[in-house]
Design a protein around this motif. Structure first.
Motif, PDB file in Angstrom:
ATOM      1  N   ILE A 191       0.846  -1.198   0.000  1.00 45.84           N
ATOM      2  CA  ILE A 191       0.000   0.000   0.000  1.00 45.84           C
ATOM      3  C   ILE A 191       0.873   1.238   0.000  1.00 45.84           C
ATOM      4  CG2 ILE A 191      -1.967  -1.114   1.131  1.00 45.84           C
ATOM      5  CD1 ILE A 191      -1.033   0.168   3.771  1.00 45.84           C
ATOM      6  N   ASP A 192       0.293   2.339  -0.463  1.00 47.01           N
ATOM      7  CA  ASP A 192       1.019   3.607  -0.417  1.00 47.01           C
ATOM      8  C   ASP A 192       0.652   4.359   0.861  1.00 47.01           C
ATOM      9  OD1 ASP A 192      -1.457   4.838  -0.862  1.00 47.01           O
ATOM     10  OD2 ASP A 192      -0.979   5.447  -2.916  1.00 47.01           O
ATOM     11  N   ALA A 193       1.118   5.572   1.002  1.00 49.74           N
ATOM     12  CA  ALA A 193       0.894   6.364   2.219  1.00 49.74           C
ATOM     13  C   ALA A 193      -0.580   6.653   2.472  1.00 49.74           C
ATOM     14  CB  ALA A 193       1.683   7.671   2.142  1.00 49.74           C
ATOM     15  N   ASP A 194      -1.390   6.579   1.424  1.00 53.92           N
ATOM     16  CA  ASP A 194      -2.825   6.835   1.558  1.00 53.92           C
ATOM     17  C   ASP A 194      -3.631   5.558   1.703  1.00 53.92           C
ATOM     18  OD1 ASP A 194      -2.534   9.641   1.331  1.00 53.92           O
ATOM     19  OD2 ASP A 194      -2.356   9.423  -0.855  1.00 53.92           O
ATOM     20  N   GLY A 250      -0.572  -3.504  -5.062  1.00 53.24           N
ATOM     21  CA  GLY A 250      -0.386  -4.878  -5.507  1.00 53.24           C
ATOM     22  C   GLY A 250      -0.664  -5.834  -4.371  1.00 53.24           C
ATOM     23  N   TRP A 251      -0.749  -7.100  -4.708  1.00 55.23           N
ATOM     24  CA  TRP A 251      -0.973  -8.114  -3.681  1.00 55.23           C
ATOM     25  C   TRP A 251      -0.222  -9.394  -4.051  1.00 55.23           C
ATOM     26  CZ3 TRP A 251      -3.416 -12.746  -4.894  1.00 55.23           C
ATOM     27  CH2 TRP A 251      -4.150 -12.778  -6.081  1.00 55.23           C
ATOM     28  N   ALA A 252       0.019 -10.202  -3.043  1.00 50.36           N
ATOM     29  CA  ALA A 252       0.708 -11.478  -3.225  1.00 50.36           C
ATOM     30  C   ALA A 252       0.139 -12.477  -2.231  1.00 50.36           C
ATOM     31  CB  ALA A 252       2.213 -11.307  -3.004  1.00 50.36           C
ATOM     32  N   SER A 253       0.242 -13.749  -2.572  1.00 50.79           N
ATOM     33  CA  SER A 253      -0.282 -14.768  -1.660  1.00 50.79           C
ATOM     34  C   SER A 253       0.555 -16.030  -1.716  1.00 50.79           C
ATOM     35  CB  SER A 253      -1.737 -15.101  -2.011  1.00 50.79           C
ATOM     36  OG  SER A 253      -1.821 -15.699  -3.289  1.00 50.79           O
ATOM     37  N   LEU A 254       0.441 -16.792  -0.657  1.00 48.67           N
ATOM     38  CA  LEU A 254       0.958 -18.149  -0.585  1.00 48.67           C
ATOM     39  C   LEU A 254      -0.259 -19.059  -0.523  1.00 48.67           C
ATOM     40  CD1 LEU A 254       3.762 -17.744   2.099  1.00 48.67           C
ATOM     41  CD2 LEU A 254       4.062 -17.953  -0.383  1.00 48.67           C
ATOM     42  N   SER A 255      -0.292 -20.055  -1.382  1.00 50.72           N
ATOM     43  CA  SER A 255      -1.419 -20.980  -1.438  1.00 50.72           C
ATOM     44  C   SER A 255      -0.912 -22.401  -1.286  1.00 50.72           C
ATOM     45  CB  SER A 255      -2.150 -20.854  -2.775  1.00 50.72           C
ATOM     46  OG  SER A 255      -2.650 -19.550  -2.942  1.00 50.72           O
ATOM     47  N   PRO A 256      -1.756 -23.298  -0.809  1.00 55.65           N
ATOM     48  CA  PRO A 256      -1.330 -24.704  -0.741  1.00 55.65           C
ATOM     49  C   PRO A 256      -0.964 -25.212  -2.125  1.00 55.65           C
ATOM     50  CG  PRO A 256      -3.428 -24.376   0.398  1.00 55.65           C
ATOM     51  CD  PRO A 256      -3.134 -23.111  -0.346  1.00 55.65           C
ATOM     52  N   TYR A 257       0.117 -25.958  -2.203  1.00 62.11           N
ATOM     53  CA  TYR A 257       0.493 -26.569  -3.473  1.00 62.11           C
ATOM     54  C   TYR A 257      -0.452 -27.724  -3.788  1.00 62.11           C
ATOM     55  CZ  TYR A 257       3.129 -29.099  -6.993  1.00 62.11           C
ATOM     56  OH  TYR A 257       3.495 -29.754  -8.133  1.00 62.11           O
ATOM     57  N   ASP A 258      -0.835 -28.456  -2.786  1.00 58.75           N
ATOM     58  CA  ASP A 258      -1.748 -29.591  -2.939  1.00 58.75           C
ATOM     59  C   ASP A 258      -2.586 -29.655  -1.670  1.00 58.75           C
ATOM     60  OD1 ASP A 258      -2.773 -32.320  -2.647  1.00 58.75           O
ATOM     61  OD2 ASP A 258      -1.506 -32.834  -4.354  1.00 58.75           O
ATOM     62  N   ARG A 259      -3.876 -29.443  -1.783  1.00 54.33           N
ATOM     63  CA  ARG A 259      -4.758 -29.402  -0.613  1.00 54.33           C
ATOM     64  C   ARG A 259      -5.081 -30.780  -0.049  1.00 54.33           C
ATOM     65  NH1 ARG A 259      -7.483 -24.409   0.100  1.00 54.33           N
ATOM     66  NH2 ARG A 259      -7.069 -22.987  -1.617  1.00 54.33           N
ATOM     67  N   VAL A 260      -4.792 -31.834  -0.793  1.00 59.18           N
ATOM     68  CA  VAL A 260      -5.240 -33.166  -0.402  1.00 59.18           C
ATOM     69  C   VAL A 260      -4.153 -33.970   0.315  1.00 59.18           C
ATOM     70  CG1 VAL A 260      -6.174 -35.344  -1.280  1.00 59.18           C
ATOM     71  CG2 VAL A 260      -6.896 -33.176  -2.294  1.00 59.18           C
ATOM     72  N   ARG A 261      -2.951 -33.923  -0.175  1.00 56.92           N
ATOM     73  CA  ARG A 261      -1.885 -34.782   0.342  1.00 56.92           C
ATOM     74  C   ARG A 261      -1.061 -34.042   1.397  1.00 56.92           C
ATOM     75  NH1 ARG A 261      -2.653 -35.157  -4.938  1.00 56.92           N
ATOM     76  NH2 ARG A 261      -3.255 -37.173  -5.779  1.00 56.92           N
ATOM     77  N   ALA A 262      -1.068 -34.568   2.602  1.00 57.76           N
ATOM     78  CA  ALA A 262      -0.448 -33.900   3.752  1.00 57.76           C
ATOM     79  C   ALA A 262       1.059 -33.716   3.600  1.00 57.76           C
ATOM     80  CB  ALA A 262      -0.750 -34.681   5.030  1.00 57.76           C
ATOM     81  N   ALA A 263       1.712 -34.575   2.845  1.00 50.37           N
ATOM     82  CA  ALA A 263       3.170 -34.462   2.695  1.00 50.37           C
ATOM     83  C   ALA A 263       3.579 -33.169   1.991  1.00 50.37           C
ATOM     84  CB  ALA A 263       3.719 -35.670   1.932  1.00 50.37           C
ATOM     85  N   TYR A 264       2.648 -32.519   1.288  1.00 49.29           N
ATOM     86  CA  TYR A 264       2.937 -31.258   0.610  1.00 49.29           C
ATOM     87  C   TYR A 264       2.693 -30.040   1.507  1.00 49.29           C
ATOM     88  CZ  TYR A 264       3.060 -33.512  -4.034  1.00 49.29           C
ATOM     89  OH  TYR A 264       3.367 -34.258  -5.131  1.00 49.29           O
ATOM     90  N   HIS A 309       3.302  -0.783 -12.647  1.00 52.17           N
ATOM     91  CA  HIS A 309       4.386  -1.618 -13.173  1.00 52.17           C
ATOM     92  C   HIS A 309       5.660  -0.783 -13.289  1.00 52.17           C
ATOM     93  CE1 HIS A 309       1.472  -4.671 -15.224  1.00 52.17           C
ATOM     94  NE2 HIS A 309       1.350  -4.630 -13.907  1.00 52.17           N
ATOM     95  N   GLY A 310       6.798  -1.428 -13.024  1.00 53.13           N
ATOM     96  CA  GLY A 310       8.084  -0.751 -13.133  1.00 53.13           C
ATOM     97  C   GLY A 310       8.472   0.049 -11.908  1.00 53.13           C
ATOM     98  N   ARG A 311       7.662  -0.023 -10.843  1.00 50.62           N
ATOM     99  CA  ARG A 311       7.957   0.746  -9.625  1.00 50.62           C
ATOM    100  C   ARG A 311       8.478  -0.135  -8.490  1.00 50.62           C
ATOM    101  NH1 ARG A 311       2.688   4.166  -8.521  1.00 50.62           N
ATOM    102  NH2 ARG A 311       3.748   4.300  -6.517  1.00 50.62           N
TER     103      ARG A 311
END
Length: 160
Positions: free
Chosen positions: A53-56, A61-75, A90-92
């Motif tokens: 976010i900016d000062a206001d 932009g946004w970013a996330s971490l998501s499960p690689y595999d929701r079914v298999r616990a080893a992941y 873009h470019g900033r």
């Protein structure tokens, strides 16, 4: 910073812009605000959404971490990343800012590996991921149909 419900209209607009104008996402239908609210509410603490976010308090932009595999616990300690930047920002270095935060968050959460799936030809995303230690581990040929053409998906990975 962690995304909260007040950030959802901007997150939605950034993502919907990508849906409409690029193959960076293979989603074909724009997402509603209710959909984005359910998406955020469904996230576990191990799979956060971050915003730049900016000062206001405007979301750049946004970013996330998501499960690689929701079914298999080893992941469970392997995640997939997503990074989206508002088109007029873009470019900033917003993507770099988000990746720094995302990588540190992944380490703090005890994740072991991060996978990136990048549409073929997205040189900006490939460069960004390389700067953070991601290496190319494969290419899925012609797996996404969007804008009347087939797209490859480059797989990149880093081990934390």
């Amino acid at each position: 910073i962690p995304a909260v419900s007040s950030h959802l209209p901007a997150i939605r607009e950034i993502y919907n812009h990508a849906i409409r104008t690029s193959a960076a996402t293979f989603d074909l239908e724009e997402r509603s605000l209710d959909d984005r609210a359910a998406w955020l509410a469904d996230r576990s603490p191990a799979h956060p959404v971050l915003v730049a976010i900016d000062a206001d308090d405007v979301v750049l932009g946004w970013a996330s971490l998501s499960p690689y595999d929701r079914v298999r616990a080893a992941y469970a300690r392997t995640v997939e990343d997503s990074v989206y930047v508002r088109s007029d920002c873009h470019g900033r270095q917003i993507g770099t800012l988000l990746m720094n935060a995302l990588m540190q968050t992944a380490r703090n959460l005890g994740h072991h590996a991060i996978i990136a799936r990048i549409t073929g030809g997205n040189a900006v995303s490939v460069r960004l991921h390389r700067r953070f230690g991601f290496v190319e581990v494969g290419t899925l040929r012609g797996v996404g149909w969007k804008f009347d053409q087939w797209h490859d998906v480059l797989l990149m990975q880093t081990v934390l």
